[in-house]
Every structure is written in structure tokens, then in C-alpha cells.
Design a protein around this motif. Structure first.
Motif, mmCIF file in Angstrom:
data_model
loop_
_atom_site.group_PDB
_atom_site.id
_atom_site.type_symbol
_atom_site.label_atom_id
_atom_site.label_comp_id
_atom_site.label_asym_id
_atom_site.label_seq_id
_atom_site.Cartn_x
_atom_site.Cartn_y
_atom_site.Cartn_z
ATOM 1 N N ASP A 132 -37.425 8.301 26.135
ATOM 2 C CA ASP A 132 -36.846 9.630 26.376
ATOM 3 C C ASP A 132 -37.558 10.681 25.530
ATOM 4 O OD1 ASP A 132 -35.005 8.683 28.203
ATOM 5 O OD2 ASP A 132 -33.416 8.413 26.713
ATOM 6 N N TYR A 133 -37.806 10.345 24.279
ATOM 7 C CA TYR A 133 -38.538 11.250 23.382
ATOM 8 C C TYR A 133 -39.938 11.506 23.912
ATOM 9 C CZ TYR A 133 -41.259 12.547 19.210
ATOM 10 O OH TYR A 133 -42.121 13.160 18.331
ATOM 11 N N SER A 135 -41.027 11.210 26.987
ATOM 12 C CA SER A 135 -40.953 11.967 28.243
ATOM 13 C C SER A 135 -40.776 13.458 27.985
ATOM 14 C CB SER A 135 -39.805 11.437 29.097
ATOM 15 O OG SER A 135 -39.712 12.132 30.320
ATOM 16 N N GLU A 136 -40.030 13.806 26.952
ATOM 17 C CA GLU A 136 -39.815 15.214 26.614
ATOM 18 C C GLU A 136 -41.117 15.921 26.239
ATOM 19 O OE1 GLU A 136 -36.999 15.182 23.484
ATOM 20 O OE2 GLU A 136 -35.271 14.754 24.765
ATOM 21 N N LEU A 137 -42.121 15.169 25.824
ATOM 22 C CA LEU A 137 -43.411 15.745 25.451
ATOM 23 C C LEU A 137 -44.295 16.026 26.662
ATOM 24 C CD1 LEU A 137 -44.272 13.459 22.383
ATOM 25 C CD2 LEU A 137 -43.235 15.737 22.338
ATOM 26 N N LYS A 183 -39.481 7.031 34.709
ATOM 27 C CA LYS A 183 -39.631 8.358 34.117
ATOM 28 C C LYS A 183 -40.956 9.022 34.492
ATOM 29 C CE LYS A 183 -36.617 7.649 30.137
ATOM 30 N NZ LYS A 183 -35.711 8.760 30.542
ATOM 31 N N GLU A 370 -35.508 16.173 13.104
ATOM 32 C CA GLU A 370 -34.494 17.038 13.690
ATOM 33 C C GLU A 370 -33.238 17.107 12.828
ATOM 34 O OE1 GLU A 370 -34.686 19.072 15.990
ATOM 35 O OE2 GLU A 370 -36.395 18.502 17.215
ATOM 36 N N ARG A 389 -43.888 20.590 16.954
ATOM 37 C CA ARG A 389 -43.502 19.841 18.155
ATOM 38 C C ARG A 389 -43.079 20.785 19.277
ATOM 39 N NH1 ARG A 389 -38.927 15.241 18.139
ATOM 40 N NH2 ARG A 389 -37.544 17.039 18.268
ATOM 41 N N LYS A 390 -42.376 21.850 18.939
ATOM 42 C CA LYS A 390 -41.994 22.839 19.951
ATOM 43 C C LYS A 390 -43.236 23.468 20.586
ATOM 44 C CE LYS A 390 -39.318 27.097 20.584
ATOM 45 N NZ LYS A 390 -38.482 28.136 19.916
ATOM 46 N N ARG A 393 -44.826 20.921 22.982
ATOM 47 C CA ARG A 393 -44.085 20.813 24.241
ATOM 48 C C ARG A 393 -44.317 22.029 25.127
ATOM 49 N NH1 ARG A 393 -37.971 19.094 22.890
ATOM 50 N NH2 ARG A 393 -37.847 19.437 25.139
ATOM 51 N N GLU A 397 -45.941 21.653 28.817
ATOM 52 C CA GLU A 397 -45.217 22.141 29.999
ATOM 53 C C GLU A 397 -46.042 23.168 30.766
ATOM 54 O OE1 GLU A 397 -40.955 24.328 31.132
ATOM 55 O OE2 GLU A 397 -41.488 23.964 29.044
#
Length: 507
Positions: A132-133, A135-137, A183, A370, A389-390, A393, A397
Motif C-alpha cells: 500500500d505504501y 502504491s502510494e508512490l 494494485k 509520519e 516524500r510529498k 509523490r 503523479e
């Protein structure tokens, strides 16, 4: 439909167009009805049911009445013709959309290397829990391992189909594959044979026997559901007479595209280009960014390889499975290189923890950034890693959504010892300019395309993303006034269609 009123009378004109092959070929004026519109108009009469009778004018009568309307009719009719001509010109002159070349899954997002699965998250089972972590990247592919057991420099003991028990089990790998595929994440195994020894392929005389083992192992793992195979020292491996057998094992399946990935070190961009062609490999990851440090050299390398971008992987330290934090001297530079990798013409390749700008601490990846720590310096450090990290991402994206960054053309705009800038553009999509300055002093950038390419840049652009506080995101800046602070980068955006009162100079 036109409605014209004159001397308390209103006329409705219905004009029908016949269209063939997107061009207007004829115009017909139908019989037009005259209706009672106001109380001042004489009633033609009513039917038995009380409804208003209609008087239908012939074409001759219509044109006669039109003549009595004077300039009003002809003004409206003239405006209509102008609109019609404009539509026709738009259809004829607007260029069609540029056909999109085939994109493979490894071209669509970053690859994320996890060489030491225990350090990352306690082996294969731990990696599955962290999907999940990942995939968020925006990661499109995981590159795992090498996972096989090996006794250093002893080819007779090589077993490429057995997972080292410290990394996990085959059942754990199957479970990871199933969840990753759900995913949309593909999984590649690193089958570099002698990965702990002096030479990845043992001694020169061992190449053919070792290649046979690699080919057999590749077929085994691909049947299990793996999506690709990675090897090191591609230059040496592709010299084997049995290289084509490995190609066939990996690339021969027509039902699903699988990745054959090779790593090279210490070669030029021209040699990388030639190797892509001669080896037939799907993706080559080189150490060009690490071994060549100047902006002029980087621009030259990108210029050489941009036409083969679907076969080029870029990383800083990734060829040696090193993390970004080993290659740069500050966290500002980590964000700068993330910007560069995500916008270069090719596939960005990262090693785990590059997204937060850290190295594994005490053999373990840091997962608690976090969490709110106590206070003081620790809290300030935590916020830096969260911000990195933000940033990662956001770049991931954006690249996944914008054709210009995903597979657009590349044009150099600026290059000096410690700075560079380039343009990415694709068809009618937004254009993007990447500008970075990894030097110790501020630098004013001269953003001018080469005269031979015939490009025109706008006077002003929007700041899409920026590490430089003086270039705030969503602000508008003039291209001739871009000054980057030390170790800062910026991503500029402008639309495909723009208007310039003055063209950019081409010095």
C-alpha cells in the motif's frame, strides 16, 4: 435557425446545411413559416380548434420580404456566413492528434529497487505488507533481489531457482505477486548470478554455462508469475552465444509484455545507445548520472538517448543499488535529482528510501517518519523527510498524467558546469521546462532552444513545482528572468497554444 424582427414582424429562417467529409458543400433555404408574434400583426386566421393559422411563404416571397428588411437581415446573414467560414477553416487547418507510440508498463512510472528485503521490511512477507505504501508512490514496477543463494565466486554452487531463506519463501513470493498485480504493480527479479563476487558472471570461461542457468531460472520464475528479469553487466552477458535464448525466454511470450532489463557501468551514452540496438534488451540502466557530473555532459547524454527513451533507465546510484543519499551532499539536492529523474526522457529508477532521502538506519528502513516525535531537532528532521516524500509523490503523479513528461520529445535549452534546462513536449499537451542548479551559487539561466529546431518559447510561464522559495508554485514568471538559487530546481509549465508579442531571441 435565425430569428429576425422588423417593423413589429418577426421572421424565423431555418437554414439546412448538407455536410460531406467534414466540409460544407451546399446551403438550402427551406420554405419558411410566418407566425403571428405580436398583437400588432394582422391575424391570418384560426382553425376550427382555435389555433393560429400559418401562412407559408415560398422562396420567392421570402427573398422579397428579406429585401424589405434592409441591412438587418444581411447583417445577421453575413455574421452567420463568417461563423461558418471560421468553422470550416478550423476543421481544415487544425492539425490532427499525434499518434501515441506503444507504452509498456515500465515506461509508465518509476521502478523501485529493493535489493535487501530484510532491511526493507523483514523479507518477502514484509514487502507484501508494505505494498500500500509503495502504491502510494506511483510505482509501476518492483525490482527485487537478487534473492537466490550463492557462494562467492563459485559457479558450481549457483542455484538461481532457490530463494535464500533469510529473504523469504517461494510461497511468500507468490502471495506478493498476487497482491502487487491487483494494485497494478509488476515485479522483476534480479538474477545477476555472482552478485556478491568480483565479477557478476564469474570468470570469462564460465559465461556460457552460467547463461544457461540464468535462462532456465528465468523460465521458472516467469511461469510463477514474475513480470521481468534483471541482470548486471549487460555488455558482457550479451556477448554469450546463448544470449538469444534468454531473450526468447523473457520476451517470447506474446500474451503479456515482460521486461528484460540490463545494467551497465562505465560506458558512454553512445555505447548505451549501441547496446540497446545490438542486445535487443527492453531497458538499460546506466550510471551516466553518477559518473558524469557536469550539466553540459548530462544534456549531451540525454540528447543522444532521447529517441530511445523507452529503452533507457535513469538513476543516481541505482546501477549499483546505492541510494540517493549516498550520492548527494544535502537534502536539497535529493529533491533536485528527484525532479531531474522524473522529467528526463526515459524511465526513472530509484532504490528504496530514495523517496524520503534516507539510508537504511541500523540495517532497517525507517517507517515512522509520519509519527509525531517529541520536539526540537528531531521534529525538524522528520518534517524534512515528510516534505521530500510529498515532493516525490507529486512528481510521480504528474509524470503519470502528462504525456509530455511520459513520452514527450526532448529539446535542450541550457547547459553549464553545474546547471541545465530542457523542454519536454508532446502534441497538444502542456509543455514542461525542467531547470536545475546543483552549484554553490545562484545562476541566471539562458533558456533558448537551438536555432535549428524552430521552437518558439512563450514570454511567460507558470511555475508548476519548485524547490526554490523565490519561485513560488502557481506563480507566473518571465523566461528571461529565471534565476535559480544554489541547489534548487523548478518545473515550469505552459500550454501548447500561446501568443507572443515578441519571439524569444535565438542567441
Amino acid at each position: 435557425m435565425l430569428m429576425v424582427c422588423y417593423n413589429s414582424k418577426c421572421y424565423k429562417y431555418e437554414i439546412v446545411f448538407s455536410v460531406t467529409m467534414n466540409k460544407y458543400t451546399e446551403v438550402d433555404i427551406k420554405e419558411v413559416e410566418l407566425r403571428e408574434m405580436t398583437g400588432d400583426v394582422q391575424t391570418v386566421g384560426r382553425n376550427k380548434n382555435g389555433s393560429l393559422k400559418r401562412k407559408v411563404l415560398s422562396t420567392d416571397e421570402l427573398m422579397k420580404d428579406a429585401g424589405t428588411l434592409g441591412p438587418v437581415f444581411w447583417l445577421v446573414f453575413g455574421l452567420f456566413i463568417v461563423v461558418l467560414v471560421g468553422e470550416i477553416l478550423y476543421i481544415v487547418l487544425t492539425p490532427g492528434c499525434k499518434p501515441v507510440s506503444e507504452m509498456n508498463w515500465w515506461n509508465k512510472g518509476p521502478l523501485y529497487q529493493i535489493s535487501d528485503l530484510v532491511a526493507f521490511s523483514d523479507g518477502l512477507a514484509g514487502v507484501e505488507k508494505k505494498l500500500d505504501y509503495i502504491s502510494e508512490l506511483g510505482v509501476k514496477g518492483l525490482v527485487l533481489g537478487p534473492l537466490h543463494t550463492i557462494q562467492v565466486d563459485q559457479p558450481d554452487t549457483l542455484n538461481l531457482t532457490e530463494i535464500n531463506p533469510t529473504q523469504g519463501t517461494e510461497a511468500a513470493l507468490v502471495a506478493l505477486l498476487e497482491k502487487a498485480h491487483k494494485k497494478g504493480i509488476s515485479v522483476v527479479l534480479d538474477l545477476t548470478p555472482n552478485y556478491l563476487g568480483a565479477s557478476p558472471w564469474f570468470r570469462t570461461g564460465d559465461l556460457d554455462d552460467v547463461m544457461e542457468k540464468v535462462t532456465t531460472a528465468a523460465a521458472h520464475w516467469l511461469r510463477l508469475g514474475v513480470d521481468g528479469i534483471k541482470i548486471s553487466d549487460l555488455s558482457h552477458a550479451s556477448m554469450s552465444p546463448d544470449w538469444s535464448k534468454l531473450q526468447s525466454a523473457v520476451q517470447g511470450n506474446n500474451t503479456k509484455k515482460r521486461l528484460l532489463m540490463g545494467v551497465v557501468e562505465g560506458v558512454s551514452a553512445a555505447e548505451v545507445s549501441q547496446l540497446i540496438t545490438s542486445s535487443g534488451v527492453d531497458l538499460v540502466l546506466s550510471d551516466l548520472l553518477s559518473s558524469r557530473t557536469g550539466g553540459v555532459e548530462h544534456i549531451k547524454d540525454m540528447n543522444i538517448l532521447h529517441s530511445q527513451q523507452r529503452n533507457v533507465g535513469w538513476g543516481l546510484g541505482a546501477a549499483r543499488l546505492d541510494q540517493l543519499s549516498k550520492q548527494v551532499i544535502s537534502q536539497d539536492l535529493i529533491r533536485l535529482y528527484q525532479l531531474l529523474l522524473f522529467t528526463m526522457p526515459g524511465t526513472p529508477v530509484f532504490t528504496y528510501e530514495d523517496e524520503i532521502g534516507l539510508q537504511a538506519q541500523g540495517g532497517k528502513m525507517v517507517w515512522d517518519i509520519e509519527k509525531e516525535p517529541a520536539e526540537g531537532a528531531v521534529e525538524a528532521e522528520r518534517k524534512k523527510h515528510v516534505a521530500i516524500r510529498k515532493w516525490f509523490r507529486s512528481l510521480s503523479e504528474l509524470r503519470g498524467k502528462k504525456p509530455s513528461l511520459l513520452n514527450g520529445d526532448f529539446y535542450p535549452l541550457h547547459s553549464r558546469a553545474s546547471s541545465l534546462a530542457f523542454l519536454r513536449m508532446w502534441d497538444q499537451s502542456e509543455r514542461y521546462i525542467t531547470a536545475v542548479n546543483w552549484g554553490a551559487a545562484s545562476e541566471r539561466l539562458s533558456l533558448t532552444p537551438e536555432p535549428t529546431v524552430g521552437l518558439v518559447l512563450p514570454e511567460k510561464v507558470k511555475v508548476k513545482l519548485s524547490t526554490d522559495p523565490s519561485l513560488e508554485a502557481e506563480s507566473t514568471v518571465s523566461l528571461d528572468r529565471i534565476i535559480l538559487a544554489p541547489r534548487q530546481g523548478v518545473l515550469l509549465e505552459y500550454p501548447a497554444c500561446f501568443f507572443n508579442r515578441t519571439l524569444v531571441s535565438r542567441s
